[in-house]
Design a protein around this motif. Sequence first.
Motif, PDB file in Angstrom:
ATOM      1  N   PRO A   1       0.834  -1.208   0.000  1.00  0.00           N
ATOM      2  CA  PRO A   1       0.000   0.000   0.000  1.00  0.00           C
ATOM      3  C   PRO A   1       0.866   1.254   0.000  1.00  0.00           C
ATOM      4  CG  PRO A   1       0.128  -0.899   2.201  1.00  0.00           C
ATOM      5  CD  PRO A   1       0.866  -1.862   1.310  1.00  0.00           C
ATOM      6  N   GLY A   2       0.240   2.376  -0.309  1.00  0.00           N
ATOM      7  CA  GLY A   2       0.970   3.640  -0.268  1.00  0.00           C
ATOM      8  C   GLY A   2       1.583   3.900   1.083  1.00  0.00           C
ATOM      9  N   LEU A   3       0.957   3.366   2.133  1.00  0.00           N
ATOM     10  CA  LEU A   3       1.474   3.468   3.501  1.00  0.00           C
ATOM     11  C   LEU A   3       2.930   3.012   3.586  1.00  0.00           C
ATOM     12  CD1 LEU A   3       0.650   3.798   6.587  1.00  0.00           C
ATOM     13  CD2 LEU A   3       0.127   1.357   6.526  1.00  0.00           C
ATOM     14  N   LEU A   4       3.286   1.961   2.810  1.00  0.00           N
ATOM     15  CA  LEU A   4       4.632   1.396   2.871  1.00  0.00           C
ATOM     16  C   LEU A   4       5.586   2.004   1.850  1.00  0.00           C
ATOM     17  CD1 LEU A   4       4.036  -2.450   3.351  1.00  0.00           C
ATOM     18  CD2 LEU A   4       4.313  -0.667   5.069  1.00  0.00           C
ATOM     19  N   ILE A   5       5.047   2.630   0.816  1.00  0.00           N
ATOM     20  CA  ILE A   5       5.908   3.139  -0.255  1.00  0.00           C
ATOM     21  C   ILE A   5       6.321   4.583   0.004  1.00  0.00           C
ATOM     22  CG2 ILE A   5       6.063   3.620  -2.732  1.00  0.00           C
ATOM     23  CD1 ILE A   5       4.108   1.312  -3.189  1.00  0.00           C
ATOM     24  N   THR A   6       5.341   5.432   0.242  1.00  0.00           N
ATOM     25  CA  THR A   6       5.640   6.857   0.480  1.00  0.00           C
ATOM     26  C   THR A   6       4.984   7.388   1.748  1.00  0.00           C
ATOM     27  OG1 THR A   6       3.745   7.505  -0.889  1.00  0.00           O
ATOM     28  CG2 THR A   6       5.898   7.340  -1.995  1.00  0.00           C
ATOM     29  N   GLY A   7       4.237   6.545   2.455  1.00  0.00           N
ATOM     30  CA  GLY A   7       3.478   7.001   3.608  1.00  0.00           C
ATOM     31  C   GLY A   7       4.251   6.990   4.900  1.00  0.00           C
ATOM     32  N   GLU A   8       3.511   7.077   6.014  1.00  0.00           N
ATOM     33  CA  GLU A   8       4.150   7.218   7.319  1.00  0.00           C
ATOM     34  C   GLU A   8       4.871   5.953   7.776  1.00  0.00           C
ATOM     35  OE1 GLU A   8      -0.362   6.674   8.120  1.00  0.00           O
ATOM     36  OE2 GLU A   8       0.938   7.607   6.600  1.00  0.00           O
ATOM     37  N   ALA A   9       4.613   4.817   7.139  1.00  0.00           N
ATOM     38  CA  ALA A   9       5.328   3.587   7.491  1.00  0.00           C
ATOM     39  C   ALA A   9       6.362   3.204   6.439  1.00  0.00           C
ATOM     40  CB  ALA A   9       4.345   2.435   7.685  1.00  0.00           C
ATOM     41  N   ALA A  10       6.683   4.111   5.534  1.00  0.00           N
ATOM     42  CA  ALA A  10       7.711   3.830   4.528  1.00  0.00           C
ATOM     43  C   ALA A  10       9.070   3.612   5.205  1.00  0.00           C
ATOM     44  CB  ALA A  10       7.795   4.974   3.523  1.00  0.00           C
ATOM     45  N   TYR A  11       9.945   2.896   4.526  1.00  0.00           N
ATOM     46  CA  TYR A  11      11.270   2.587   5.081  1.00  0.00           C
ATOM     47  C   TYR A  11      12.004   3.850   5.500  1.00  0.00           C
ATOM     48  CZ  TYR A  11      16.214   1.208   5.014  1.00  0.00           C
ATOM     49  OH  TYR A  11      17.532   1.031   5.333  1.00  0.00           O
ATOM     50  N   ASP A  12      12.068   4.838   4.631  1.00  0.00           N
ATOM     51  CA  ASP A  12      12.779   6.077   4.960  1.00  0.00           C
ATOM     52  C   ASP A  12      12.126   6.792   6.135  1.00  0.00           C
ATOM     53  OD1 ASP A  12      14.688   8.407   4.082  1.00  0.00           O
ATOM     54  OD2 ASP A  12      12.699   9.328   4.234  1.00  0.00           O
ATOM     55  N   ALA A  13      10.800   6.818   6.151  1.00  0.00           N
ATOM     56  CA  ALA A  13      10.084   7.543   7.214  1.00  0.00           C
ATOM     57  C   ALA A  13      10.328   6.926   8.579  1.00  0.00           C
ATOM     58  CB  ALA A  13       8.585   7.565   6.907  1.00  0.00           C
ATOM     59  N   GLU A  14      10.480   5.598   8.635  1.00  0.00           N
ATOM     60  CA  GLU A  14      10.659   4.945   9.932  1.00  0.00           C
ATOM     61  C   GLU A  14      12.115   4.824  10.348  1.00  0.00           C
ATOM     62  OE1 GLU A  14       6.680   2.237  10.590  1.00  0.00           O
ATOM     63  OE2 GLU A  14       8.527   1.207   9.968  1.00  0.00           O
ATOM     64  N   ARG A  15      13.003   4.535   9.415  1.00  0.00           N
ATOM     65  CA  ARG A  15      14.373   4.213   9.827  1.00  0.00           C
ATOM     66  C   ARG A  15      15.316   5.407   9.864  1.00  0.00           C
ATOM     67  NH1 ARG A  15      14.901   0.415  13.151  1.00  0.00           N
ATOM     68  NH2 ARG A  15      17.143   0.417  12.714  1.00  0.00           N
ATOM     69  N   ARG A  16      15.077   6.433   9.051  1.00  0.00           N
ATOM     70  CA  ARG A  16      16.010   7.563   9.091  1.00  0.00           C
ATOM     71  C   ARG A  16      15.972   8.281  10.438  1.00  0.00           C
ATOM     72  NH1 ARG A  16      15.813  12.589   6.599  1.00  0.00           N
ATOM     73  NH2 ARG A  16      13.926  11.971   5.498  1.00  0.00           N
ATOM     74  N   PRO A  17      14.815   8.460  11.073  1.00  0.00           N
ATOM     75  CA  PRO A  17      14.829   9.034  12.423  1.00  0.00           C
ATOM     76  C   PRO A  17      15.591   8.184  13.434  1.00  0.00           C
ATOM     77  CG  PRO A  17      12.640   9.207  11.471  1.00  0.00           C
ATOM     78  CD  PRO A  17      13.433   8.331  10.547  1.00  0.00           C
ATOM     79  N   VAL A  18      15.561   6.865  13.248  1.00  0.00           N
ATOM     80  CA  VAL A  18      16.340   5.993  14.133  1.00  0.00           C
ATOM     81  C   VAL A  18      17.829   6.290  13.970  1.00  0.00           C
ATOM     82  CG1 VAL A  18      16.969   3.593  14.645  1.00  0.00           C
ATOM     83  CG2 VAL A  18      14.591   4.178  14.152  1.00  0.00           C
ATOM     84  N   ALA A  19      18.276   6.466  12.717  1.00  0.00           N
ATOM     85  CA  ALA A  19      19.685   6.782  12.467  1.00  0.00           C
ATOM     86  C   ALA A  19      20.058   8.140  13.035  1.00  0.00           C
ATOM     87  CB  ALA A  19      19.967   6.750  10.967  1.00  0.00           C
ATOM     88  N   GLU A  20      19.152   9.095  12.946  1.00  0.00           N
ATOM     89  CA  GLU A  20      19.432  10.422  13.496  1.00  0.00           C
ATOM     90  C   GLU A  20      19.620  10.340  15.010  1.00  0.00           C
ATOM     91  OE1 GLU A  20      16.121  12.624  12.070  1.00  0.00           O
ATOM     92  OE2 GLU A  20      16.912  12.821  10.029  1.00  0.00           O
ATOM     93  N   ARG A  21      18.773   9.544  15.672  1.00  0.00           N
ATOM     94  CA  ARG A  21      18.933   9.363  17.122  1.00  0.00           C
ATOM     95  C   ARG A  21      20.222   8.610  17.438  1.00  0.00           C
ATOM     96  NH1 ARG A  21      13.301   8.291  16.655  1.00  0.00           N
ATOM     97  NH2 ARG A  21      13.639   6.030  16.829  1.00  0.00           N
ATOM     98  N   LEU A  22      20.557   7.644  16.602  1.00  0.00           N
ATOM     99  CA  LEU A  22      21.801   6.891  16.792  1.00  0.00           C
ATOM    100  C   LEU A  22      23.012   7.813  16.711  1.00  0.00           C
ATOM    101  CD1 LEU A  22      23.598   4.300  16.819  1.00  0.00           C
ATOM    102  CD2 LEU A  22      23.260   4.199  14.336  1.00  0.00           C
ATOM    103  N   VAL A  23      23.054   8.653  15.697  1.00  0.00           N
ATOM    104  CA  VAL A  23      24.183   9.574  15.533  1.00  0.00           C
ATOM    105  C   VAL A  23      24.268  10.512  16.736  1.00  0.00           C
ATOM    106  CG1 VAL A  23      25.064  11.509  14.181  1.00  0.00           C
ATOM    107  CG2 VAL A  23      24.268   9.441  13.019  1.00  0.00           C
TER     108      VAL A  23
END
Length: 505
Positions: free
Chosen positions: A322-344
């Motif tokens: 679904p669009g939720l996984l491609i460009t939406g709030e559950a997309a890979y970039d939307a979920e994992r990039r904030p994790v990397a920002e917190r990691l850094v």
Amino acid sequence: MDVIVVGAGPVGMTIAALLDTAGVRVEVVERSSEPVRQSRGSTMHPRTLEVLTVLETGDGCRLSDVLVELGKPVTGTHYATLPDLLDYQDLDTPFPFVLLLAQWRTEQALAELLRAREVPVHYGAEVTEVVQSDDEVRVLAGGTWHSARYVVGADGAHSAVRKAAGIAFPGTTPNAVGFVGDVRLAHPPEHSLHLWDQERGSVSVIPLTDTATRVFGMRADDVGLTAAQARRRQAEPLTFAELADSVTGISGRDFGLRDASWLSRSSNSARHATTYRAGRVFLTGDAGHVHLPAGGQGFNVGIQDATNLAWKLAAEVAGRAPGLLITGEAAYDAERRPVAERLVADTQAQDALMHTFSPAGAALRSLFGSFIAQGGEVAQQLAGAVSGLAVAYPHPDGAHALVGTRAPDLPLTKGSVLRALRPDRFLLLDLTADASLAKFGSPQVEVRTAALHDGPRRAAWDSVRAALIRPDGYVAYAASSPAGLADAVAAWLEPASQPDAVRGK
């Protein structure tokens, strides 16, 4: 191929194995001519072991079982090399420990898994070009063109995939350089040692096996460098004599240093990509984030990146995302990039605690160390963050409090949640009195009856009667009745209609 993975490190091989498990045609290209035998990452945290439980080894075991058998579990881990350790013993996980295991052994286990699955891994195939169109991506690797519908860059800090995709990689330049080596000691310590001196520097000595010990640290005079000085220093090969001199000079003893199987330098440069997706190209692991090595967090977050991406990419390949996984709030970039920002940000904080060699630095370490020694809320939050167990994703307004959190390893009528997860389907937990949710089963949704959770999060689960668990083990939906379950399942499984989403438009 459906997917080409660039990089045969632990992150690249993990996503390849997960994609293959989901029925995706995948191959791996790697610039090195043969598997690496260096240790590099040697610390595996609980959440990483949880996600690797999804991978079956074909002999009735899971990859996590194999790795635990190979490694050395210890109940605590350091934060910023402070002497008091974070205690993992009471964490809500089947793996309440840190697993000390040389990275090459993890890679070897993954490589054996890929060979058994007949997933092609091409060594000596350095990527020099990546060209994408509306329909495919073409990769020139080792002088041969490979084509696929998608490409995953798991090729490290100097990622050729990231550069070819034009993804920016901003951050801070290095101003300090450390040393690291795997050595043999005549007199190894019985337990890990973390020594710090404001005049001389810091050194940590961590026994990995009966014969191998990880030694790392930083000399006080290797801090406060210009970026040019730090890069020159890092480019100088670390010699055994220099390592021995650093260990002895900082700690006042040499532990009977005999020889080294691996020597390297590290820096505190910190960067993360501005996006994890550009059209048909994805980044994962060090290709998306680099930072000071601190407790193996980069290695672990990279494998968790791969786990988040694999099931979403598999759904996209199959045409059921679904669009939720491609460009939406559950997309890979939307979920994992904030994790990397917190990691850094976290590793930068640890950098300050570890390498501020001054009276102020000593005071800061003493204060922060007291928070951990007390074992209170700060220690619990740090243990949750470093272990990966506390990582959660945003949940929509009005959603149940559990949505976006990691599902505990609830017992099922057969097995448990972790051993029931698959990267090609959701898991629907039926906690009703009459097991009435069977009708929601499908090829993409497996329905299993479960018992109420009796762990530390019991209160949050007391009223739950239906819980939809994502393939990566996070709660997609939870409720006290199945009234809204059909709509929730459709939201996660109804395919997107817009082809432009794939091209990032």
